[in-house]
Every structure is written in structure tokens, then in C-alpha cells.
Design an enzyme around this catalytic site. Structure first.
Site, PDB file in Angstrom:
ATOM      1  N   VAL A  77       0.675  -1.645  -0.218  1.00 64.03           N
ATOM      2  CA  VAL A  77       0.100   0.082  -0.099  1.00 64.03           C
ATOM      3  C   VAL A  77       0.762   1.212   0.563  1.00 64.03           C
ATOM      4  O   VAL A  77       1.903   1.581   0.381  1.00 64.03           O
ATOM      5  CB  VAL A  77      -0.917  -0.008   1.061  1.00 64.03           C
ATOM      6  CG1 VAL A  77      -1.207   1.600   1.443  1.00 64.03           C
ATOM      7  CG2 VAL A  77      -2.161  -1.046   0.986  1.00 64.03           C
ATOM      8  N   CYS A  78       0.527   2.313  -1.125  1.00 62.16           N
ATOM      9  CA  CYS A  78       1.513   3.331  -1.311  1.00 62.16           C
ATOM     10  C   CYS A  78       1.643   4.667   0.248  1.00 62.16           C
ATOM     11  O   CYS A  78       0.282   4.738   0.383  1.00 62.16           O
ATOM     12  CB  CYS A  78       1.109   3.653  -2.116  1.00 62.16           C
ATOM     13  SG  CYS A  78       2.250   6.295  -2.167  1.00 62.16           S
ATOM     14  N   VAL A  79       2.833   4.552   1.227  1.00 62.85           N
ATOM     15  CA  VAL A  79       2.840   5.467   1.946  1.00 62.85           C
ATOM     16  C   VAL A  79       1.299   6.579   2.078  1.00 62.85           C
ATOM     17  O   VAL A  79       0.636   7.619   2.931  1.00 62.85           O
ATOM     18  CB  VAL A  79       3.739   5.436   2.668  1.00 62.85           C
ATOM     19  CG1 VAL A  79       4.734   5.939   1.936  1.00 62.85           C
ATOM     20  CG2 VAL A  79       3.692   6.007   4.082  1.00 62.85           C
TER      21      VAL A  79
END
Lengths: 130, 102, 136, 102, 136, 130
Positions: A77-79
Site C-alpha cells: 500500500v502506497c504510504v
């Protein structure tokens, strides 16, 4: 062959995550490798463990997790996208002074470099979105 | 090897299929899935453009998304090939690169 | 960071502000610049609206990210394809867009245009040559 | 009192403005906002349809969304009225009902 | 539950399954039926695809909610407007749609058609008469 | 005049919530009443307290909450849409066997009847969506 998968939309509201899941599952069943599944934009909502869909419907987060369990999938998941939208793991939650986190166990939070790396390392990158 | 284009939006709602066809080179392929499968229907306002494109490109449509929407194989433009997810994976592998028209 | 050099194209087909795709696409481009890949950007369809000059988001209450486009040259992102037909259909010309420049280190840092105005057929060929197409 | 129609999508991407115009009765009003403001531009492929509609309906555009997108007042079709959120509220109140074309 | 009776119209312009709007719109209609309002549904543009018969979502892995449309009559939701031009543009006729019925309690429970095929101009007038238009 | 507002999309990904906020604020400043703001579909994500947008950007959830504080606004998140997507308050979380909740303090979770009621009670209902 090695595939990379990008998912741009959250669960249920758009079919994107369903389609990405079906593609990933079919590729794995054919013996291909999935280098990584990267969740970006609203796609980060797929990584929340708090969803409770109706009992007669699928649970997309759990479908991804079961596939990850079986095939050792890397679900990232992209931070930056996740912080904006309130998808946090325990350490991000603490670092931002929040009192709860909601990431699902089989997902991990990491940077956008992981998407570029997926593009570099995979032979084909497929994007599922709106 | 040529490119695989994927289109997941209805051509009556968005300009995605239109733009995809306008950019698809001869020899490339287009896969219609999700709401994109409506682009495979016969007798619609977009069917003429799809038929014309089929002179240069191969068009595929995902059967599971057709069935979900109640569209029969008979309602599909002749020459469009119906495939499934294993077929989608094969198409991605057999083309040089993939462009998702979002 | 990697010995493989691939052709990466970021394909931008959507207008800014109505949705976040344009902004978050730029965030990928900036991070991606740290990887030594052969990068280009394509602006087609409503994507050409991302590059308009004079964007002022104060009253809309949103973050104005358009200055970032002019910084792309500093990140060595210097191939920015803009489709001619997409401009025309929208009543735009290059004069309506930001003037994006970069300094060419191979030519004694001469200032050059980053924007390459191409027609649809030319752009289709450039797309065809890519290894990775990221769509936003 | 007539209806207020609101359109928030680009007419080049989606069929929303097209469908709205086709359903707008004489005397009703259309407010363009968000990406819908592109429908107010002069010299586009949709401008002719908007101009023709303006014979029967009043067209408004939200200034803050124009400015966010770098569109000047000069680039807008003559006769389209630029408004702001207080104006949007007044329009919603002065029309009998509101239809959001999503 | 309320003494005010308003004309509520649910406007459905999107295809099913690609997005959730069709399904969650139906959920509003079912809940809304408990309120004594004057309810109608409009299916225009891609919304007409919601009513196709024979939907089978098994292989797509999604929930098939299309049987719910045929239950609307039991909820006294009996005015379902389908736009003729929207059907034609999509190569469809009424025969491609579910046959939606209701029993008219004012006429000894005679079975009647819920679907009213209207042209664009007729539908525009019906929309104009509404108090509340919920768009999905 | 009395307005009802429906918000169909989550924060940041679409402008809908920004626009709904601006409309609501302008209506209140003109002395109108807002009967209720109802968050449906992905709009329920506006009610999460875990979002951490970049410091140079707006925080949409906090904007709504400040407006609610100032004008006693009723911010309602649809329970069915919220459960599906993992937006839970403490009691919904407990009832569903989850170990965390994420609703923001000024939002409350309730049923779809609240949307119908907003349609009945408001003189105008406006929908902001994709």
C-alpha cells in the site's frame, strides 16, 4: 513470466480490485510470478482490515489476503496515498499521533519506489483503475 | 510483438474506447472488460467505429463480464473473440506491452 | 538503483483538480526520477489541461501543484509529449500551456523546450516503443 | 420556477453535459463546476452544442473552478455567467428543484 | 412516517457492476419505500443496462442484485421510466430487459407493467415535476 | 431556506467533498439552514479520523468537523456503505468483532432513512459525486 499489478481504486465502489484479483489469481494458477501488487490512489482502501461487507457478498480484502497467504504475494500500500486517506499501520499511526490503525495483516505500507521497482522488475505491468 | 490495450469503461459514458481506438496501431489488440464490454455490442452508436477498427486490430471481450451484465454471445459483434482471465493473462504475455486506458 | 534501463511512460488523460490522478501521477514521476530509467510523459485528451498556465486554486481551497511541472527539468524529466489533436479539440494552443524548459548537460547546459508537440499518429508510435505504461 | 441542473464532469471525458443539455427544458438553468467548467470554453468540439442550448437555458460557471484550472474569463463563451458559491446557493434556492448530473 | 408527500425520483445513469452506484441506489430505493412518498425511478443513458435480463455474476465473483428489480412492485415502487432513445443508442429493446410487474390494489390486484417506456422529451417533463432528484 | 446535502465520494480522490463543503459553508454564511449532510458510497471515507494529508494541503475531514462545531451541523455516515468500506464507530466495531474503530468525533453513523428524511425535510437536496 513476471507480472506487476497496480490497483487504483478502493473495494466495491469500482470493479478494479475484483478484476486485478481475478487476473492475479489466473496468472498464479498458470504458474506465472507476481512480482508485486501495488495499491495506489483510492486503491489503498483495499488494505483496511475494518471492512464488513454483507454476508452474501465477497470480502475483497480477505480474498487478497488468502491469495497472499497461498502464494506469498507482496501486497504493498502506497504510504503517501494511504496517509492522506487514513489507512495506517501501527507505526504510522503512532508517528502521526493517531489512536488507532487499520491496516490488514497481509498488507504492508511502503513508498512509491516500490511501484517503480515493480515496473522495472516485472516483464509486464498492468494497471487496474477507474 | 505489438501492444495490448485494455478498456474497462462504457463507450457511451466515457471517451476511453474512442481514444484507445484512435491510438491503436495496426497489429495491436484491444481487450474489453468490466463496463468496457458494452463496446462489443452489435447495433449501437459505437459499433461502426469498432467494426472499422477491427480491420487493423484484434478485439477481445471478457466473457465473465459479458455474462454478469446479461449480454449474450449473439449480441456481440461478429469477429470479436470471447476470452476469460487465463486468456487475458496469455494476451498480456504474448503482447510486447500493455496499456490500460483508464 | 537498478541496472535494467526501461522506457517508462506516464500517460495522463485526465483534467487536474476534479480528481486527484494528475497530482498523484506527478508524485510518482518525482519519485521515479531517482531511478535511472528512460522516462517520458504523455498528455492526451483532458490530460492537456494539466499543463495550463495561470492555475490559481486559492478560492477552490485546493493545493496548486502546477508549479511542479516546471521543476521536472531539474529532475531530468525532459520528454513531455503533448498531443496536437487533444489541444485543438479543446480550443487550446501551446500558448495556453506552461513553457517547460530544461538545461541540456550535453550541450553546455543550453536551455531547451521539454514539450514536444506531436500528432496522434506520432504519439501512438512513441507509446508503442515503451516497456512500461503507467496510466493515470 | 424551473430546474437547476449541475454538471461537474468534463464534456470531453464523459457524456454528462451532453445528456444534461438533451434533458434540460426551456427556461431551466445549467451550472458548470469542478471539471464541468471545461464545457464553458470557447472554440471546442462541444461549444457549438452549448451555444445552441443557450437559446433555451441559462448557463452559469463557477469562477473558483475556472481559476483553479487556469481558464480566463476571456476564454469563456460569451453569455455564460460567472458565479461563486454564494451565487450557487442563490441559484439552488431560486429554482424549483436541482438535478445533479453525475 | 412523515405527513409531507414529495415526488422522489431516483435517476440511474450508470451501468451495473463496473461501479457500485446501481447496487447502492437500489438499497436507497428499498429503504425509501418505507416512507410514504411518491416514488419513481428513471433509467437513462447507461442506466438502462441495469435492467437487462439474464445477468449471471458467478464467474465475475460479484453479487447479482438484478433479481431485486423484480421485487420493487412488492415495495409499491411501480413507476419505472425507461428512456427509449437510451435503449436505441445501445442496440437494445424492451425485450432485452426484465419484465417488471406489480399488482394494482385499486383494480382488484390486476397485474400491470411497472416499466413505462418514454421518449427523452417526455422524461424531461416528468423530471421537471419532481421535488427531489437523487442521482446515482 | 433549508438544504440537504449528499456527498458520494471520498476526500481528495474526487473534488466532490470539497465542493459540498464550499456549498454548505456558503449556505450557512447566507443564513440558510442545512438540515443534514449525508455521506454515501465512498463518501463515507470523509468520516474517518485517521487521515493525515500533507501539511501544505487541506484536511477535509477537519474542515467538515470545524463547520459542524460552529453551526451544529448533522454529519451522517451511511451505516451500510460504511461497514462495507471499513468506517466504524466503537459500537459497530465491537458488534462486528473488530479491534479498532476510525470514525471522526463529529460524524455519526446511521441508516439510509436519514437520507430519505433529508429529502423530505429539506426544501432542496443537492448531490455531490463523481
Amino acid at each position: 513470466m513476471k507480472f506487476g499489478i497496480q490497483v487504483n481504486e478502493g473495494p466495491y465502489n469500482h470493479q478494479s480490485s475484483d478484476s486485478a484479483y481475478q487476473f492475479t489469481k489466473a496468472a498464479l494458477e498458470k504458474g506465472h510470478e507476481i512480482f508485486r501488487v501495488f495499491f495506489y490512489h483510492d486503491g489503498v482502501y483495499n488494505g483496511s482490515r475494518l471492512g464488513v461487507p454483507p454476508q452474501d457478498d465477497r470480502n475483497i480484502t480477505e480474498l487478497w489476503e488468502a491469495l497472499a497467504e497461498e502464494h506469498d504475494l507482496d501486497l504493498v500500500v502506497c504510504v503517501a496515498a494511504a496517509q492522506r486517506r487514513g489507512v495506517l499501520d501501527a507505526s504510522e499511526s503512532k508517528r502521526n499521533g493517531k489512536d488507532a490503525d487499520n491496516i490488514a495483516p497481509k498488507f504492508r505500507i511502503s513508498g512509491l519506489g516500490q511501484l517503480i521497482e515493480a515496473g522495472v522488475q516485472s516483464e509486464r505491468l498492468l494497471v487496474f483503475g477507474d | 510483438m505489438a501492444m495490448l490495450h485494455t478498456v474497462n469503461k462504457s463507450p457511451f459514458e466515457k471517451n476511453t474506447l474512442d481514444s484507445c481506438i484512435d491510438h491503436a496501431l495496426k497489429g495491436s489488440s484491444i481487450l474489453l472488460f468490466e463496463d468496457g464490454v458494452y463496446g462489443a455490442l452489435k447495433g449501437t452508436t459505437i459499433a461502426g467505429k469498432v467494426l472499422q477498427a477491427m480491420g487493423d486490430v484484434s478485439v477481445y471481450v471478457l466473457g465473465s463480464d459479458l455474462r454478469a451484465r446479461g449480454l449474450s454471445e449473439e449480441s456481440i459483434i461478429e469477429g470479436i473473440k470471447i476470452t476469460d482471465y487465463p486468456g487475458f493473462v496469455d494476451l498480456a504475455g504474448s503482447h510486447a506491452n500493455v496499456q490500460s486506458w483508464l | 538503483m537498478s541496472e535494467i534501463i526501461k522506457k517508462f511512460m506516464y500517460v495522463n488523460r485526465r483534467a487536474p483538480y476534479g480528481t486527484i490522478y494528475a497530482l498523484e501521477s506527478l508524485e510518482v514521476v518525482l519519485i521515479g526520477a531517482a531511478f535511472d530509467q528512460d522516462v517520458s510523459l504523455a498528455f492526451i485528451d483532458d490530460g492537456v489541461f494539466q499543463l495550463t498556465s495561470g492555475q490559481d486554486t486559492k478560492d477552490a481551497g485546493m493545493k496548486n501543484f502546477s508549479p511542479t511541472y516546471s521543476a521536472l527539468g531539474d529532475y531530468e524529466v525532459t520528454k513531455i509529449y503533448v498531443e496536437k489533436e487533444s489541444l485543438e479539440e479543446r480550443g487550446l494552443t501551446l500558448d495556453d500551456l506552461q513553457d517547460l524548459k530544461y538545461e541540456d548537460e550535453d550541450e553546455d547546459w543550453a536551455e531547451k523546450d521539454s514539450i514536444r508537440l506531436v500528432n496522434r499518429a506520432e504519439l501512438a508510435k512513441v507509446m508503442d516503443e515503451q516497456d512500461v505504461l503507467l496510466s493515470f
